[in-house]
Design an enzyme around this catalytic site. Structure first.
Site, PDB file in Angstrom:
ATOM      1  N   PRO A   1       6.727  -9.808  -1.745  1.00 40.68           N
ATOM      2  CA  PRO A   1       7.958  -9.030  -1.619  1.00 40.68           C
ATOM      3  C   PRO A   1       8.949  -9.726  -0.683  1.00 40.68           C
ATOM      4  O   PRO A   1       8.555 -10.590   0.091  1.00 40.68           O
ATOM      5  CB  PRO A   1       7.486  -7.711  -1.000  1.00 40.68           C
ATOM      6  CG  PRO A   1       6.016  -7.693  -1.130  1.00 40.68           C
ATOM      7  CD  PRO A   1       5.563  -9.093  -1.224  1.00 40.68           C
TER       8      PRO A   1
ATOM      9  N   GLU B   1      -6.762   3.424  -5.798  1.00 42.61           N
ATOM     10  CA  GLU B   1      -7.271   2.058  -5.628  1.00 42.61           C
ATOM     11  C   GLU B   1      -8.791   2.067  -5.446  1.00 42.61           C
ATOM     12  O   GLU B   1      -9.505   1.270  -6.053  1.00 42.61           O
ATOM     13  CB  GLU B   1      -6.604   1.372  -4.429  1.00 42.61           C
ATOM     14  CG  GLU B   1      -5.081   1.260  -4.526  1.00 42.61           C
ATOM     15  CD  GLU B   1      -4.615   0.593  -5.802  1.00 42.61           C
ATOM     16  OE1 GLU B   1      -5.358  -0.256  -6.334  1.00 42.61           O
ATOM     17  OE2 GLU B   1      -3.520   0.951  -6.290  1.00 42.61           O
TER      18      GLU B   1
HETATM   19  P1  ADP Z   1      11.129 -14.328   2.345  1.00 42.78           P
HETATM   20  O1  ADP Z   1       9.694 -13.995   2.072  1.00 42.78           O
HETATM   21  O2  ADP Z   1      12.033 -13.367   1.679  1.00 42.78           O
HETATM   22  O3  ADP Z   1      11.457 -15.754   2.083  1.00 42.78           O
HETATM   23  P2  ADP Z   1      11.742 -15.079   5.015  1.00 42.78           P
HETATM   24  O4  ADP Z   1      10.710 -16.109   5.222  1.00 42.78           O
HETATM   25  O5  ADP Z   1      13.103 -15.581   4.724  1.00 42.78           O
HETATM   26  O6  ADP Z   1      11.306 -14.063   3.887  1.00 42.78           O
HETATM   27  O7  ADP Z   1      11.760 -14.128   6.272  1.00 42.78           O
HETATM   28  C1  ADP Z   1      12.935 -13.679   6.888  1.00 42.78           C
HETATM   29  C2  ADP Z   1      12.752 -13.561   8.372  1.00 42.78           C
HETATM   30  O8  ADP Z   1      11.848 -12.524   8.684  1.00 42.78           O
HETATM   31  C3  ADP Z   1      12.151 -14.808   8.962  1.00 42.78           C
HETATM   32  O9  ADP Z   1      13.134 -15.708   9.351  1.00 42.78           O
HETATM   33  C4  ADP Z   1      11.360 -14.282  10.146  1.00 42.78           C
HETATM   34  O10 ADP Z   1      12.152 -14.218  11.283  1.00 42.78           O
HETATM   35  C5  ADP Z   1      10.980 -12.897   9.737  1.00 42.78           C
HETATM   36  N1  ADP Z   1       9.597 -12.878   9.236  1.00 42.78           N
HETATM   37  C6  ADP Z   1       9.213 -12.618   7.984  1.00 42.78           C
HETATM   38  N2  ADP Z   1       7.870 -12.669   7.859  1.00 42.78           N
HETATM   39  C7  ADP Z   1       7.387 -12.994   9.058  1.00 42.78           C
HETATM   40  C8  ADP Z   1       6.064 -13.220   9.566  1.00 42.78           C
HETATM   41  N3  ADP Z   1       4.987 -13.112   8.782  1.00 42.78           N
HETATM   42  N4  ADP Z   1       5.944 -13.544  10.855  1.00 42.78           N
HETATM   43  C9  ADP Z   1       7.019 -13.655  11.647  1.00 42.78           C
HETATM   44  N5  ADP Z   1       8.281 -13.462  11.226  1.00 42.78           N
HETATM   45  C10 ADP Z   1       8.487 -13.124   9.960  1.00 42.78           C
END
Ligand code: ADP
Ligand code: MG
Length: 586
Positions: free
Chosen positions: A176, A397
């Protein structure tokens, strides 16, 4: 000679015939004749000046004047106006040229955008630019673990090659929005210290056919120059959509781009030092050609974080923000079911803003509470799961999981979760694929029946727990799935009482919807289709009855696992074994 403008002529009482007489009798000294005007200026010898109307372009006057030696001045009145005219047309010309230049310039801009796109828009991150590390990605341990494997490849490729291990060419991150897919890709680049070429797939898609395709080519060329490196294609579903679907032709440009991508993926070998990472939150609409072995053959699911994960993400994002001592991140993790990493980051940010507004130095519980309220107001309701829905999901589930264990053993359970998954409403139970089917490729009647029973396990649990009249539409997808299998059993494999006939004649060409609408007229008799329908219903009903029996026998274990699942949100195989030690006998 006089200039007419220096005289003031009186409007004459003389008529045209008077004028002719005066001309003949030599009373007139000179005449000013204006072509196109219907009067002339006449100066008499006695000094009078008159304006006399004449015929349009009167030739008689001119003749008479020259016959009688009268000074005749043809006054080109057009001169004045023609000067004005020519200035006006000069300006017009200027405006025209200016406009023309503007148009040329803007079209050339469009043209250079469209035709001369030249380079792909790949952002090029050098090694120093990517400072993301795996520590920055919290709460997705499985995905991180799998991806760490790839770093070894970059750090020591020869070692892996010697072992005969193959690193996948393409890795697809599925999950997601906001779960950290982009972040994970960056972390790999950061950890392995190789260049990171990232592009959003939507940038491939342009107005003109062929542009996207050459962008893809360009990107891979750039990657080859920089090998070893990582190519990251974000939101790949925007070009990777199933081809040829829909009536009236698809998007040619997108198809060509996708074809080019497939060609490029095939074009480099496992050991060329390039790994293609892609991310999507819509794996269900991807073209199956993309997912074939040798392309994006490795799929890594990045799920929404569970409670423990959320706690870790919260602590990652509160590193730079001073928290008050009494803030318990455990508590906040339990309050934020269904939040993605991005949502949690947002929560900590909002809390810091509320804190600053209060002029305090440390973020306290009240700040976080206010921030949470603000965020959840703006969130889609599906993100905030009520206890009732949690319970419903859990029963569904676990119901399926129990049938799966009874049918295929405890190893068949990979993971159960009530956290929403991309593209689907509910949680899910990941059931390991059947080894036998994978190795032999054979599908037995027993196997299909058990698949149907497992799929109906959720509905069965609802019936047993809540009663026949309290069931919900939660199991919609499962019903669809089980009905499809039943249909195949009857019409394709000859597994029903209808007998050994295969009536399914359009198994492979559902791609062109229009095609199947137009050409595939059913060749089944009405009577036979009634029997088919009855058979499908029969199989489904019997399977549901079986599932209900199994659930009833295991009611105790069902309740126990549901309780744990609601608390922990995710249960993996190991945990499942522990809590259901004294398992089910039927
Ligand atoms: P997507 O899965 O939509 O690509 P992103 O990697 O762009 O999501 O995540 C957006 C922001 O949310 C990241 O820059 C980060 O700061 C935060 N984030 C998302 N998931 C995590 C995670 N598992 N741990 C730490 N930060 C997260
Ligand atoms: Mg992203």
């Amino acid at each position: 000679m006089f200039l007419n403008s220096n005289f003031s002529y009186s409007k004459s009482n003389k008529s045209y015939s008077d004028l002719l007489l005066d001309l003949d009798s030599g009373k007139i000294q000179s005449i000013f004749f204006y072509p196109r005007r219907r009067e002339i200026d006449v100066i008499y010898k006695d000094g009078r000046k008159e304006k006399i109307p004449i015929l349009y372009n009167d030739q008689l006057i001119i003749e008479k004047a020259s016959d009688n030696n009268v000074d005749l001045t043809i006054n080109n009145s057009k001169r004045d106006s023609s000067i004005a005219n020519s200035t006006a047309s000069f300006f017009l010309l200027l405006i025209f040229i200016f406009g023309f230049v503007l148009i040329i310039r803007s079209t050339s801009k469009i043209a250079s955008k469209a035709f001369g796109f030249g380079r792909s828009k790949a952002k090029f991150f050098s090694i120093e630019d990517v400072d993301t590390r795996f520590e920055d990605v919290a709460g997705v341990p499985e995905a991180a673990e799998e991806l760490k494997e790839m770093i070894n490849f970059f750090k020591d490729p020869t070692k892996l090659n010697q072992l005969g291990a193959k690193i996948p060419k393409g890795v697809l991150l599925i999950g997601p929005p906001g779960t950290g897919k982009t972040l994970l890709a960056k972390a790999i680049a950061g950890e392995s210290g190789v260049p990171f070429l990232s592009i959003s797939a939507s940038e491939f898609v342009e107005l003109f056919v062929g542009v996207g395709a050459s962008r893809v080519r360009d990107l891979f060329e750039k990657a080859k120059e920089n090998s070893p490196c990582i190519i990251f294609i974000d939101e790949i579903d925007s070009i990777g959509r199933q081809r040829g679907s829909g009536i009236g032709g698809g998007n040619d440009e997108r198809e060509q781009t996708l074809n080019q991508l497939l060609t490029q993926l095939d074009g480099f070998t496992e050991n060329s030092g390039i790994i293609v990472l892609a991310a999507t939150n819509r794996p269900d609409i991807l073209d199956s050609a993309l997912l074939r072995p040798g392309r994006f053959d490795r799929k890594i699911e990045v799920l929404l974080p569970d409670k423990e994960g959320r706690k870790k993400i919260l602590s990652v994002h509160s590193l730079s923000k001073p928290l008050s001592d009494d803030v318990d991140l455990n508590f906040w993790a339990s309050r934020t079911v269904g939040f993605s990493g991005a949502d949690l980051e947002n929560l900590m940010n909002e809390s810091a803003i509320h804190c600053a507004r209060d002029n305090s130095k440390l973020i306290n519980d009240k700040n976080i509470e206010d921030a949470l309220e603000k965020i959840t107001l703006g969130l889609r309701t599906s993100n905030v799961i009520s206890t009732k829905i949690k319970k419903l999901r859990a029963y569904n589930e676990v119901g399926r999981a129990i049938i799966s264990v009874v049918k295929n053993g405890i190893d068949s359970i990979d993971k159960i979760t009530i956290l929403p998954r991309s593209g689907l409403i509910g949680g899910y139970t990941k059931i390991a694929p059947d080894e036998d089917v994978i190795t032999s490729g054979l599908i037995s009647k027993r196997l299909l029946l058990s698949k149907i029973e497992i799929a109906l396990g959720g509905r069965a649990a609802e019936i047993v727990v809540f009663g026949k009249n309290e069931i919900t539409q939660y199991a919609l997808n499962d019903l669809y799935y089980s009905t499809e299998i039943a249909k195949e059993m009857v019409t394709k494999y000859g597994f029903s009482v209808i007998g050994p006939v295969s009536l399914n004649n359009n198994s492979n060409d559902a791609v062109f919807l229009g095609n199947s609408l137009l050409r595939n007229k059913p060749i089944i008799a009405d009577k036979t289709s009634t029997i088919i329908d009855n058979q499908i219903i029969d199989i489904s009903k019997k399977s549901l009855e079986n599932s209900i029996k199994i659930i009833k026998k295991n009611r105790y274990i069902l309740e126990k696992i549901v309780e744990v699942l609601i608390e922990e949100e995710t249960i993996d195989n190991e945990r499942f074994r522990k809590i259901s030690a004294n398992f089910i006998k039927i």
